[in-house]
Write a protein that holds these residues in place. Structure first.
Motif, mmCIF file in Angstrom:
data_model
loop_
_atom_site.group_PDB
_atom_site.id
_atom_site.type_symbol
_atom_site.label_atom_id
_atom_site.label_comp_id
_atom_site.label_asym_id
_atom_site.label_seq_id
_atom_site.Cartn_x
_atom_site.Cartn_y
_atom_site.Cartn_z
ATOM 1 N N ALA A 101 -13.763 -9.650 0.625
ATOM 2 C CA ALA A 101 -14.507 -8.576 -0.038
ATOM 3 C C ALA A 101 -14.184 -7.214 0.567
ATOM 4 O O ALA A 101 -14.744 -6.200 0.160
ATOM 5 C CB ALA A 101 -16.004 -8.851 0.065
ATOM 6 N N LEU A 102 -13.271 -7.174 1.538
ATOM 7 C CA LEU A 102 -12.898 -5.904 2.162
ATOM 8 C C LEU A 102 -12.202 -4.989 1.154
ATOM 9 O O LEU A 102 -11.564 -5.462 0.204
ATOM 10 C CB LEU A 102 -11.938 -6.136 3.332
ATOM 11 N N PRO A 103 -12.288 -3.672 1.349
ATOM 12 C CA PRO A 103 -11.498 -2.752 0.522
ATOM 13 C C PRO A 103 -10.025 -3.168 0.570
ATOM 14 O O PRO A 103 -9.504 -3.487 1.636
ATOM 15 C CB PRO A 103 -11.723 -1.400 1.197
ATOM 16 N N TRP A 104 -9.375 -3.154 -0.585
ATOM 17 C CA TRP A 104 -8.056 -3.786 -0.724
ATOM 18 C C TRP A 104 -7.000 -2.789 -1.177
ATOM 19 O O TRP A 104 -7.168 -2.080 -2.173
ATOM 20 C CB TRP A 104 -8.164 -4.914 -1.739
ATOM 21 N N CYS A 105 -5.895 -2.762 -0.451
ATOM 22 C CA CYS A 105 -4.718 -1.977 -0.803
ATOM 23 C C CYS A 105 -3.534 -2.939 -0.910
ATOM 24 O O CYS A 105 -3.372 -3.821 -0.064
ATOM 25 C CB CYS A 105 -4.461 -0.926 0.275
ATOM 26 N N VAL A 106 -2.739 -2.795 -1.957
ATOM 27 C CA VAL A 106 -1.573 -3.655 -2.180
ATOM 28 C C VAL A 106 -0.362 -2.746 -2.335
ATOM 29 O O VAL A 106 -0.366 -1.830 -3.168
ATOM 30 C CB VAL A 106 -1.752 -4.528 -3.441
ATOM 31 N N ILE A 107 0.664 -2.984 -1.516
ATOM 32 C CA ILE A 107 1.866 -2.147 -1.570
ATOM 33 C C ILE A 107 3.113 -3.023 -1.602
ATOM 34 O O ILE A 107 3.088 -4.163 -1.162
ATOM 35 C CB ILE A 107 1.959 -1.183 -0.367
ATOM 36 N N GLY A 108 4.194 -2.456 -2.111
ATOM 37 C CA GLY A 108 5.464 -3.153 -2.017
ATOM 38 C C GLY A 108 6.324 -3.037 -3.253
ATOM 39 O O GLY A 108 6.102 -2.200 -4.134
ATOM 40 N N ASP A 109 7.304 -3.925 -3.302
ATOM 41 C CA ASP A 109 8.263 -4.028 -4.397
ATOM 42 C C ASP A 109 7.810 -5.176 -5.281
ATOM 43 O O ASP A 109 7.939 -6.340 -4.912
ATOM 44 C CB ASP A 109 9.662 -4.294 -3.827
ATOM 45 N N PHE A 110 7.262 -4.863 -6.445
ATOM 46 C CA PHE A 110 6.722 -5.885 -7.343
ATOM 47 C C PHE A 110 7.793 -6.473 -8.264
ATOM 48 O O PHE A 110 7.524 -7.425 -8.981
ATOM 49 C CB PHE A 110 5.579 -5.293 -8.163
ATOM 50 N N ASN A 111 8.985 -5.892 -8.248
ATOM 51 C CA ASN A 111 10.067 -6.320 -9.135
ATOM 52 C C ASN A 111 9.652 -6.317 -10.603
ATOM 53 O O ASN A 111 10.154 -7.093 -11.405
ATOM 54 C CB ASN A 111 10.619 -7.694 -8.732
#
Length: 186
Positions: A101-111
């Motif tokens: 349930a923590l604040p969520w950040c998603v980063i990267g190369d999703f293709n």
């Protein structure tokens, strides 16, 4: 204070040697599979980083900047390069959504691109594959944080009609993470 390398094409132990060059003592990595894949996450020693999950396509970590700071969650992604298997990445992200349930950040190369204007080539990108990506972002309640700079993060550098340019790399966050980020900026 955090650096992500996607598609390192090397073993994690070899990439680990770059810590001193970056001036970052924290490290976790995922080996490449031959000449494909590989993830590396470096961080400054002032951060507490707890790796919760990692595989060939993603690393999920909890990050805390200090004892008084709220922890948050970072998922680093190297998306599935094969279109027919991208649904596996989308299913993984949806599964990860429910783990914290923590604040969520998603980063990267999703293709994957989100919209047709993010793909420039002689061949159009399939609308279904972009829709599947957008649907996953909606299910996960992730919003694109935007960027500055060159609009295409991939360019095959071929001439004429063989040239392909696509926006594949992104930073996204849920609303709770965005609120924390905005508070820090004030």
């Amino acid at each position: 204070t955090l650096v992500l390398l996607c598609e390192t094409r090397q073993s994690a132990s070899k990439i680990n040697r770059y810590r001193s060059r970056f001036g970052l003592n924290g490290f976790d990595g995922v080996d490449s599979s031959g000449n494909s894949g590989g993830l590396a996450l470096f961080w400054h020693e002032d951060l507490k980083v707890d790796v919760k999950f990692s595989n060939a396509r993603c690393m999920d970590v909890h990050v805390q900047a200090g004892l008084d700071e709220q922890p948050w969650r970072l998922t680093c992604v190297y998306g599935e390069p094969r279109v027919e298997n991208r649904h596996l990445m989308w299913e993984k992200l949806q599964g990860l959504k429910t783990r914290s349930a923590l604040p969520w950040c998603v980063i990267g190369d999703f293709n994957e691109a989100m919209w047709s204007f993010e793909h420039l080539s002689a061949t159009q990108r399939g609308e279904r594959q972009m829709l599947a990506f957008r649907d996953t972002l909606e299910i996960c309640k992730l919003s694109d944080l935007g960027f500055s700079g060159v609009p295409f993060t991939y360019d095959n550098k071929q001439a004429g009609r063989r040239n392909v340019k696509v926006c594949l790399d992104r930073a996204m966050a849920d609303n709770s993470w965005r609120d924390i980020f905005l508070e820090a900026k004030v």
